[in-house]
Design a protein around this motif. Structure first.
Motif, PDB file in Angstrom:
ATOM      1  N   ARG A  63      -4.572  -5.749 -11.119  1.00 41.57           N
ATOM      2  CA  ARG A  63      -5.755  -5.855 -10.260  1.00 41.57           C
ATOM      3  C   ARG A  63      -5.363  -6.133  -8.812  1.00 41.57           C
ATOM      4  NH1 ARG A  63      -8.082 -10.266  -8.530  1.00 41.57           N
ATOM      5  NH2 ARG A  63      -7.085 -11.605 -10.096  1.00 41.57           N
TER       6      ARG A  63
ATOM      7  N   SER B 109       0.830  -1.196   0.000  1.00 35.26           N
ATOM      8  CA  SER B 109       0.000   0.000   0.000  1.00 35.26           C
ATOM      9  C   SER B 109       0.872   1.256   0.000  1.00 35.26           C
ATOM     10  CB  SER B 109      -0.910   0.016   1.227  1.00 35.26           C
ATOM     11  OG  SER B 109      -1.658   1.218   1.294  1.00 35.26           O
ATOM     12  N   GLY B 110       0.580   2.178  -0.922  1.00 40.08           N
ATOM     13  CA  GLY B 110       1.320   3.425  -1.004  1.00 40.08           C
ATOM     14  C   GLY B 110       2.613   3.340  -1.787  1.00 40.08           C
TER      15      GLY B 110
ATOM     16  N   ASP C 223      -8.115   2.891 -12.467  1.00 40.01           N
ATOM     17  CA  ASP C 223      -7.704   4.199 -11.958  1.00 40.01           C
ATOM     18  C   ASP C 223      -6.200   4.434 -12.081  1.00 40.01           C
ATOM     19  OD1 ASP C 223     -10.320   4.835 -11.214  1.00 40.01           O
ATOM     20  OD2 ASP C 223     -10.101   3.885  -9.246  1.00 40.01           O
TER      21      ASP C 223
ATOM     22  N   ALA D  81      -3.805  -3.028  -7.261  1.00 36.62           N
ATOM     23  CA  ALA D  81      -4.843  -2.029  -6.990  1.00 36.62           C
ATOM     24  C   ALA D  81      -5.600  -2.387  -5.710  1.00 36.62           C
ATOM     25  CB  ALA D  81      -5.801  -1.942  -8.177  1.00 36.62           C
ATOM     26  N   ALA D  82      -5.849  -3.677  -5.514  1.00 33.24           N
ATOM     27  CA  ALA D  82      -6.535  -4.117  -4.302  1.00 33.24           C
ATOM     28  C   ALA D  82      -5.696  -3.849  -3.055  1.00 33.24           C
ATOM     29  CB  ALA D  82      -6.869  -5.608  -4.395  1.00 33.24           C
ATOM     30  N   GLU D  83      -4.370  -3.802  -3.227  1.00 32.03           N
ATOM     31  CA  GLU D  83      -3.467  -3.499  -2.114  1.00 32.03           C
ATOM     32  C   GLU D  83      -3.307  -1.988  -1.921  1.00 32.03           C
ATOM     33  OE1 GLU D  83      -1.878  -5.571  -0.040  1.00 32.03           O
ATOM     34  OE2 GLU D  83      -2.613  -7.434  -0.944  1.00 32.03           O
ATOM     35  N   ARG D  84      -3.973  -1.212  -2.760  1.00 32.93           N
ATOM     36  CA  ARG D  84      -3.936   0.252  -2.723  1.00 32.93           C
ATOM     37  C   ARG D  84      -2.539   0.812  -3.030  1.00 32.93           C
ATOM     38  NH1 ARG D  84      -7.101   1.646   2.789  1.00 32.93           N
ATOM     39  NH2 ARG D  84      -5.654   0.060   3.530  1.00 32.93           N
ATOM     40  N   ALA D  85      -1.890   0.169  -3.996  1.00 34.81           N
ATOM     41  CA  ALA D  85      -0.617   0.677  -4.489  1.00 34.81           C
ATOM     42  C   ALA D  85      -0.871   1.840  -5.446  1.00 34.81           C
ATOM     43  CB  ALA D  85       0.152  -0.432  -5.200  1.00 34.81           C
ATOM     44  N   ILE D  86       0.158   2.628  -5.697  1.00 36.21           N
ATOM     45  CA  ILE D  86       0.089   3.738  -6.657  1.00 36.21           C
ATOM     46  C   ILE D  86       0.624   3.203  -7.982  1.00 36.21           C
ATOM     47  CG2 ILE D  86       0.883   6.070  -7.192  1.00 36.21           C
ATOM     48  CD1 ILE D  86       1.303   6.408  -4.123  1.00 36.21           C
TER      49      ILE D  86
ATOM     50  N   ARG E 252       4.887   2.796  -5.139  1.00 36.06           N
ATOM     51  CA  ARG E 252       4.696   3.166  -6.548  1.00 36.06           C
ATOM     52  C   ARG E 252       5.224   2.046  -7.447  1.00 36.06           C
ATOM     53  NH1 ARG E 252       8.294   8.226  -6.770  1.00 36.06           N
ATOM     54  NH2 ARG E 252       9.535   6.726  -5.554  1.00 36.06           N
TER      55      ARG E 252
END
Length: 337
Positions: A185, A167-168, A209, A188-193, A170
């Motif tokens: 996918r 997460s976070g 996104d 993105a589920a891990e909320r990576a940039i 890049r």
């Protein structure tokens, strides 16, 4: 050349060059995908088959599989397309060549082929895996490959940044084919940039996104980790100086144009995870379930082990002052005896 067997023949039906390279059967039957791709000359396809089959030996050894490495390449001339009938002819030609090897080698999907194609090859030989589940096989391996990539990304982030949290972070994902789209996918589920690219503009539809850029921009994007997920050969003496990432880890095969390029990455302080370790999830699942009749849970545990395998390689490289490539090859040679 240290291969056990290399077959180059013209398909009796398709008249196309069919190349099957068996690198090693020391640990067991050689395995490796069937690639149908365009090449300037069939000899370029032969070069690809030799490199990929050797890498598969290392991949199988480091994954703890009782297999060696092989590869099938069908070398399409530039501009040549295959209609349904021509494709069937090619796949039957491939099946005949593999059948002629007497069980020394089994094939599965690769660039330009999928599980349905394995059903057609299976009409000529039983030495095939990753057929659809409905046909008694283990199905599409791409999601399992991507699961292994995520395990490797956690390991390389833990090593490079001190935390396995994605997460976070890049990530620049270059290539949104079957595996790359799954990796995107999951990240993105891990909320990576995410910054993403593909040579096929239609793949923009799966970008979600993420920031869409050109392949060149993605390769040189400012990122924590570059994730090569398409064809190989992108890390070269010309591209390495332009990278703006701290690490490189992805499922694309043969990312280095030559082994010496690993030293260039090392000199720049860019941590590179050997692709034959990162991309092993699909072949681990397919062989465990389809060839060795293990449960899905057992196969999943094996895939998760990619993280510890990569961690060990990175630690060994650091302790010995070598590159991760050298450390991985040493580990593979030890298993091969």
């Amino acid at each position: 050349m240290d291969h056990e067997n290399v077959t180059v023949t013209r398909g009796t039906r398709s008249t196309l060059p069919i190349i099957v390279a068996v690198h090693s059967t020391l640990l067991g039957q050689a395995i490796g995908g069937c690639r149908i791709a365009h090449y300037p000359h069939w000899r370029d396809g032969l070069t690809d088959a030799l490199r990929l089959s050797a890498a598969m030996t290392d991949k199988a050894a480091l994954a703890g599989l009782p297999h060696g490495g092989g590869k099938t390449v069908v070398a399409l001339p530039p501009g040549r397309t295959l209609d349904a009938a021509a494709r069937r002819d090619v796949l039957h030609d491939v099946g005949d060549v593999i059948a002629g090897l007497g069980g020394r080698y089994a094939t599965g999907p690769d660039v330009g082929t999928g599980p349905d194609d394995m059903v057609v090859i299976a009409e000529r030989t039983g030495h095939v895996f990753c057929r659809p589940a409905a046909a008694g096989g283990s199905g599409d391996s791409s999601e399992h490959t991507a699961t292994g990539v995520l395990a490797a990304l956690r390991a390389i982030c833990a090593d490079r940044f001190g935390s396995a949290v994605l997460s976070g972070r890049r990530f620049a994902v270059l290539g949104l084919g079957r595996v790359g789209a799954h990796v995107l996918r999951m990240l993105a589920a891990e909320r990576a940039i995410l910054t993403v690219a593909d040579v096929d503009e239609t793949r923009r539809a799966v970008a979600g996104d993420a920031t869409w850029v050109s392949p060149e921009e993605c390769l040189t994007a400012e990122a924590d980790v570059l994730v090569p997920s398409a064809l190989g050969g992108l890390l070269t003496p010309a591209t390495v100086p332009r990278l703006r990432c701290a690490a490189v880890a992805g499922p694309a095969n043969n990312q280095l144009d030559a082994p010496e390029t690993a030293a260039l990455l090392h000199e720049r302080g860019i941590l590179w995870a050997p692709d034959f370790v990162v991309s092993a999830g699909g072949i681990i699942h397919a062989t465990a379930v389809e060839l060795h009749h293990e449960t899905t849970e057992q196969a999943t545990t094996r895939i998760a082990g990619i993280a510890s395998t990569l961690t060990g390689i990175l630690e060994s490289a650091r302790a010995t002052g070598t590159t991760p490539l050298a450390a991985a090859r040493t580990a593979a040679r030890l298993r091969l005896g």
